[in-house]
Design a protein around this motif. Structure first.
Motif, PDB file in Angstrom:
ATOM      1  N   THR A  69       0.798  -1.229   0.000  1.00 27.85           N
ATOM      2  CA  THR A  69       0.000   0.000   0.000  1.00 27.85           C
ATOM      3  C   THR A  69       0.828   1.276   0.000  1.00 27.85           C
ATOM      4  O   THR A  69       0.279   2.363  -0.227  1.00 27.85           O
ATOM      5  CB  THR A  69      -0.911   0.045   1.241  1.00 27.85           C
ATOM      6  N   GLY A  70       2.126   1.171   0.305  1.00 32.30           N
ATOM      7  CA  GLY A  70       2.955   2.365   0.438  1.00 32.30           C
ATOM      8  C   GLY A  70       2.865   3.016   1.799  1.00 32.30           C
ATOM      9  O   GLY A  70       3.523   4.037   2.051  1.00 32.30           O
ATOM     10  N   GLU A  71       2.082   2.433   2.735  1.00 31.18           N
ATOM     11  CA  GLU A  71       1.921   3.004   4.070  1.00 31.18           C
ATOM     12  C   GLU A  71       2.472   2.032   5.110  1.00 31.18           C
ATOM     13  O   GLU A  71       2.013   0.888   5.192  1.00 31.18           O
ATOM     14  CB  GLU A  71       0.450   3.298   4.360  1.00 31.18           C
ATOM     15  N   ARG A  72       3.443   2.504   5.906  1.00 25.25           N
ATOM     16  CA  ARG A  72       3.987   1.663   6.975  1.00 25.25           C
ATOM     17  C   ARG A  72       3.240   1.973   8.266  1.00 25.25           C
ATOM     18  O   ARG A  72       3.541   2.933   8.974  1.00 25.25           O
ATOM     19  CB  ARG A  72       5.483   1.882   7.171  1.00 25.25           C
ATOM     20  N   VAL A  73       2.236   1.157   8.548  1.00 24.67           N
ATOM     21  CA  VAL A  73       1.450   1.282   9.771  1.00 24.67           C
ATOM     22  C   VAL A  73       1.317  -0.108  10.370  1.00 24.67           C
ATOM     23  O   VAL A  73       1.620  -1.112   9.726  1.00 24.67           O
ATOM     24  CB  VAL A  73       0.058   1.884   9.495  1.00 24.67           C
ATOM     25  N   THR A  74       0.829  -0.165  11.603  1.00 20.92           N
ATOM     26  CA  THR A  74       0.610  -1.454  12.239  1.00 20.92           C
ATOM     27  C   THR A  74      -0.761  -1.450  12.895  1.00 20.92           C
ATOM     28  O   THR A  74      -1.403  -0.408  13.040  1.00 20.92           O
ATOM     29  CB  THR A  74       1.710  -1.769  13.268  1.00 20.92           C
ATOM     30  N   SER A  75      -1.212  -2.622  13.274  1.00 20.94           N
ATOM     31  CA  SER A  75      -2.505  -2.761  13.952  1.00 20.94           C
ATOM     32  C   SER A  75      -2.277  -2.896  15.448  1.00 20.94           C
ATOM     33  O   SER A  75      -1.175  -3.214  15.913  1.00 20.94           O
ATOM     34  CB  SER A  75      -3.233  -4.003  13.439  1.00 20.94           C
ATOM     35  N   VAL A  76      -3.335  -2.691  16.215  1.00 18.11           N
ATOM     36  CA  VAL A  76      -3.234  -2.870  17.663  1.00 18.11           C
ATOM     37  C   VAL A  76      -2.939  -4.340  17.982  1.00 18.11           C
ATOM     38  O   VAL A  76      -2.267  -4.647  18.973  1.00 18.11           O
ATOM     39  CB  VAL A  76      -4.527  -2.381  18.352  1.00 18.11           C
ATOM     40  N   SER A  77      -3.382  -5.253  17.121  1.00 19.78           N
ATOM     41  CA  SER A  77      -3.131  -6.678  17.331  1.00 19.78           C
ATOM     42  C   SER A  77      -1.656  -7.003  17.152  1.00 19.78           C
ATOM     43  O   SER A  77      -1.030  -7.633  18.012  1.00 19.78           O
ATOM     44  CB  SER A  77      -3.975  -7.504  16.363  1.00 19.78           C
ATOM     45  N   VAL A  78      -1.065  -6.575  16.033  1.00 18.27           N
ATOM     46  CA  VAL A  78       0.352  -6.845  15.788  1.00 18.27           C
ATOM     47  C   VAL A  78       1.219  -6.116  16.803  1.00 18.27           C
ATOM     48  O   VAL A  78       2.197  -6.665  17.330  1.00 18.27           O
ATOM     49  CB  VAL A  78       0.725  -6.458  14.348  1.00 18.27           C
ATOM     50  N   ALA A  79       0.864  -4.863  17.140  1.00  9.44           N
ATOM     51  CA  ALA A  79       1.650  -4.098  18.111  1.00  9.44           C
ATOM     52  C   ALA A  79       1.645  -4.754  19.480  1.00  9.44           C
ATOM     53  O   ALA A  79       2.645  -4.711  20.207  1.00  9.44           O
ATOM     54  CB  ALA A  79       1.110  -2.672  18.207  1.00  9.44           C
ATOM     55  N   SER A  80       0.563  -5.412  19.846  1.00  6.25           N
ATOM     56  CA  SER A  80       0.509  -6.059  21.163  1.00  6.25           C
ATOM     57  C   SER A  80       1.508  -7.194  21.267  1.00  6.25           C
ATOM     58  O   SER A  80       2.002  -7.506  22.355  1.00  6.25           O
ATOM     59  CB  SER A  80      -0.907  -6.563  21.453  1.00  6.25           C
ATOM     60  N   GLY A  81       1.843  -7.824  20.130  1.00  7.83           N
ATOM     61  CA  GLY A  81       2.820  -8.902  20.135  1.00  7.83           C
ATOM     62  C   GLY A  81       4.250  -8.444  20.277  1.00  7.83           C
ATOM     63  O   GLY A  81       5.155  -9.259  20.445  1.00  7.83           O
ATOM     64  N   THR A  82       4.486  -7.120  20.212  1.00  8.86           N
ATOM     65  CA  THR A  82       5.841  -6.596  20.402  1.00  8.86           C
ATOM     66  C   THR A  82       6.212  -6.458  21.864  1.00  8.86           C
ATOM     67  O   THR A  82       7.372  -6.240  22.196  1.00  8.86           O
ATOM     68  CB  THR A  82       5.986  -5.214  19.733  1.00  8.86           C
ATOM     69  N   GLY A  83       5.209  -6.536  22.754  1.00 12.36           N
ATOM     70  CA  GLY A  83       5.473  -6.331  24.177  1.00 12.36           C
ATOM     71  C   GLY A  83       5.634  -4.878  24.563  1.00 12.36           C
ATOM     72  O   GLY A  83       6.085  -4.580  25.664  1.00 12.36           O
ATOM     73  N   THR A  84       5.267  -3.957  23.657  1.00  6.83           N
ATOM     74  CA  THR A  84       5.425  -2.523  23.938  1.00  6.83           C
ATOM     75  C   THR A  84       4.086  -1.794  23.955  1.00  6.83           C
ATOM     76  O   THR A  84       4.052  -0.564  23.930  1.00  6.83           O
ATOM     77  CB  THR A  84       6.340  -1.852  22.895  1.00  6.83           C
ATOM     78  N   LEU A  85       2.977  -2.538  24.005  1.00  6.45           N
ATOM     79  CA  LEU A  85       1.650  -1.915  23.943  1.00  6.45           C
ATOM     80  C   LEU A  85       1.008  -1.867  25.322  1.00  6.45           C
ATOM     81  O   LEU A  85       1.050  -2.849  26.075  1.00  6.45           O
ATOM     82  CB  LEU A  85       0.745  -2.707  23.005  1.00  6.45           C
ATOM     83  N   ASP A  86       0.405  -0.740  25.662  1.00  8.44           N
ATOM     84  CA  ASP A  86      -0.476  -0.659  26.822  1.00  8.44           C
ATOM     85  C   ASP A  86      -1.813  -1.242  26.378  1.00  8.44           C
ATOM     86  O   ASP A  86      -2.516  -0.663  25.544  1.00  8.44           O
ATOM     87  CB  ASP A  86      -0.631   0.794  27.267  1.00  8.44           C
ATOM     88  N   LEU A  87      -2.175  -2.412  26.907  1.00 14.48           N
ATOM     89  CA  LEU A  87      -3.352  -3.123  26.419  1.00 14.48           C
ATOM     90  C   LEU A  87      -4.629  -2.332  26.620  1.00 14.48           C
ATOM     91  O   LEU A  87      -5.543  -2.388  25.803  1.00 14.48           O
ATOM     92  CB  LEU A  87      -3.465  -4.472  27.138  1.00 14.48           C
ATOM     93  N   ALA A  88      -4.722  -1.589  27.712  1.00 12.34           N
ATOM     94  CA  ALA A  88      -5.954  -0.877  28.017  1.00 12.34           C
ATOM     95  C   ALA A  88      -6.183   0.297  27.080  1.00 12.34           C
ATOM     96  O   ALA A  88      -7.309   0.550  26.652  1.00 12.34           O
ATOM     97  CB  ALA A  88      -5.942  -0.399  29.470  1.00 12.34           C
ATOM     98  N   THR A  89      -5.114   1.018  26.733  1.00 16.87           N
ATOM     99  CA  THR A  89      -5.265   2.213  25.909  1.00 16.87           C
ATOM    100  C   THR A  89      -5.109   1.943  24.419  1.00 16.87           C
ATOM    101  O   THR A  89      -5.562   2.730  23.593  1.00 16.87           O
ATOM    102  CB  THR A  89      -4.235   3.275  26.311  1.00 16.87           C
ATOM    103  N   GLY A  90      -4.440   0.831  24.064  1.00 15.12           N
ATOM    104  CA  GLY A  90      -4.178   0.552  22.661  1.00 15.12           C
ATOM    105  C   GLY A  90      -3.090   1.419  22.065  1.00 15.12           C
ATOM    106  O   GLY A  90      -2.961   1.508  20.843  1.00 15.12           O
ATOM    107  N   SER A  91      -2.270   2.048  22.916  1.00 11.95           N
ATOM    108  CA  SER A  91      -1.152   2.887  22.481  1.00 11.95           C
ATOM    109  C   SER A  91       0.151   2.291  22.989  1.00 11.95           C
ATOM    110  O   SER A  91       0.162   1.442  23.891  1.00 11.95           O
ATOM    111  CB  SER A  91      -1.315   4.311  23.025  1.00 11.95           C
TER     112      SER A  91
END
Length: 473
Positions: free
Chosen positions: A165-187
């Motif tokens: 797509t030309g856009e480097r973004v991620t989903s809250v699902s994939v980001a949660s697997g990095t261990g760097t996501l606050d699960l409650a806020t999704g950030s």
């Protein structure tokens, strides 16, 4: 989430293969013959490396789409969805070019972190669903920064999405697997970023579940039938597999067996039960989480043993469930966090000259079943009920004996998902708001098998403790 009148193109980014397949928009079932597969061979090194060639991976996936187009399967597509392995990472330069191959979940290289006595890992785990383990970016990024002048970081699905797509973004699902996501806020979690030594602008932006992109001009010319078709953000394979298997409510545990195995429950993120230390928690989408336990030895164990033992059948023919005198502790690939058993720690106890290859395979599959049962019982306790169980994945599909063994070990009825492509099916269900039915056979535990496994369990647990202790010597 928006339903589509057209068919669904699903891209499944696995560790051993990249697949593209076309699904029905009504129930996410595969269209017969509309599947293309590219075999992936990870590179393993004596230094603990387990990597994928990013260019080769992406080109193989694009070739799968070419194959589908040649066979007329890219007509009438109304949505493109992705399911992807969790935990991968690639170091990038300031222009977004890859400086490393894809570092997979199986890679053991990372740095040790000493955060002092003020760091509360239990609070960190409760907030992020992860531990300070090499699996996660909190330890991967400091290691990568120590070995190369990386400026940015992304996972395999983020880079595949960018390629399309030309856009480097991620989903809250994939980001949660990095261990760097606050699960409650999704950030991204501020403490996790501080530990990793990066700021959020060096990681892919997190987009909401309803975000969509479209194919870039280059690929619109290559696949004219996909022009303007919305591309949905990727779903982590564990979350996708649960939903695709039919385990998408808090009363159902999905047991999936692929290369590795897991037992998980999907539930609302709001008012989620307090997370036990032994379990992880990631996100499915904006409103749902998935809590569970993963196991490193599963389909890989089955494939390895049938090859090593030169078995003519994939089944331990003639061996009754729970009757093997030998006990196998399936730590061949170590354990997942928070346990710290290293790879190469698999053990057989009680071998005799009476044992044949079928006995050894049966003992290993029984050991893997008992490991999965440990996770299921923790989830029973967490959700305060005996959970219904649905079985799915390639390993489940391949072995009738293992399906019966799991059912006897769990000592409860199970439902076998009729569809082996559970990851792709789940990604479509998450993106389009579908609720797929397992649609398979219902298995009832056999009383004699349940009793034999119950007797074996006590011996297994005692020997397992010995294996854990020996792995630290």
């Amino acid at each position: 989430m928006t339903k589509t009148d057209g068919r669904v193109l699903a891209l499944d980014l696995g560790t051993s293969s990249a697949r593209a397949l076309v699904l029905s928009a009504t129930d996410a079932s595969p269209i017969p013959g509309a599947l293309a597969r590219h075999k992936i061979s990870p590179a393993y090194g004596n230094d603990g490396s387990a990597t994928l060639d990013l260019h080769e991976y992406a080109e193989g996936l694009l070739g799968c789409l070419d194959e589908l187009q040649q066979n007329g399967h890219l007509d009438g597509i109304g949505a493109i969805v992705l399911s992807s392995q969790w935990h991968s990472i690639v170091a990038l330069d300031n222009n977004g070019a890859a400086r490393t191959p894809v570092i997979t979940w199986a890679d053991t290289r990372a740095v040790d972190l000493d955060l002092g006595t003020s760091f509360d890992e239990h609070a960190f785990h409760a907030r992020t669903g992860a531990w300070l383990h090499r699996l996660y970016w909190t330890r991967r990024i400091p290691w990568l920064l120590s070995t190369s002048p990386a400026e940015q970081f992304a996972g395999l699905p983020d880079l595949v999405l960018e390629r399309l797509t030309g856009e480097r973004v991620t989903s809250v699902s994939v980001a949660s697997g990095t261990g760097t996501l606050d699960l409650a806020t999704g950030s991204y979690d501020e403490e996790a970023l501080e530990i990793a030594g990066v700021t959020a602008d060096r990681l892919p932006p997190i987009v909401p579940t309803g975000w969509t992109g479209t194919l870039s001009t280059e690929y619109a010319r290559r696949w004219p039938g996909l022009v303007g078709v919305p591309v949905h953000p990727p779903t982590g394979d564990g979350a996708a597999s649960n939903v695709g298997t039919g385990g998408y409510d808090a009363g159902t545990a999905a047991v999936t067996v692929g290369t590795s195995a897991a037992v998980r429950v999907v539930h609302p993120i709001e008012d989620a039960p307090e997370l036990p230390w032994e379990l992880w928690r990631y996100r499915v989408d904006d409103k749902r989480a998935v809590t569970g336990m993963a196991f490193s030895a599963a389909g890989n164990l089955h494939a390895w043993l049938t090859g090593v033992l030169r078995l003519e059948s994939d089944e331990p023919a003639g061996v009754e469930i729970g009757a093997s005198k030998a006990v196998a502790i399936p730590f061949m690939a170590g354990t997942r966090p928070p346990a710290v058993v290293p790879s190469g720690s698999g053990v057989y106890f009680g071998l005799s000259f009476d044992d044949d290859p079928a006995d050894l395979l049966a003992a290993a599959l029984q050991g893997a079943s008992l490991e999965i049962d440990r996770g299921l019982r923790l989830l029973d306790s967490l959700f305060d009920r005996q959970l219904d169980v649905v079985l799915g994945g390639g390993g489940i599909d391949a072995s009738q004996w293992w399906r019966r063994c799991l059912t006897a070990t769990f000592a409860r009825p199970t439902t076998v998902c009729a569809e082996p492509e559970v990851g792709a099916r789940g990604a479509a269900a998450v993106a389009l708001g579908l609720s797929p039915d397992p649609g398979g056979a219902h298995l009832t535990p056999v009383a004699d098998e349940v009793a034999r496994v119950a007797d074996l369990r006590r011996r297994y647990e005692a020997l397992r403790e010995l294996a854990v202790q020996a792995s630290t010597i």
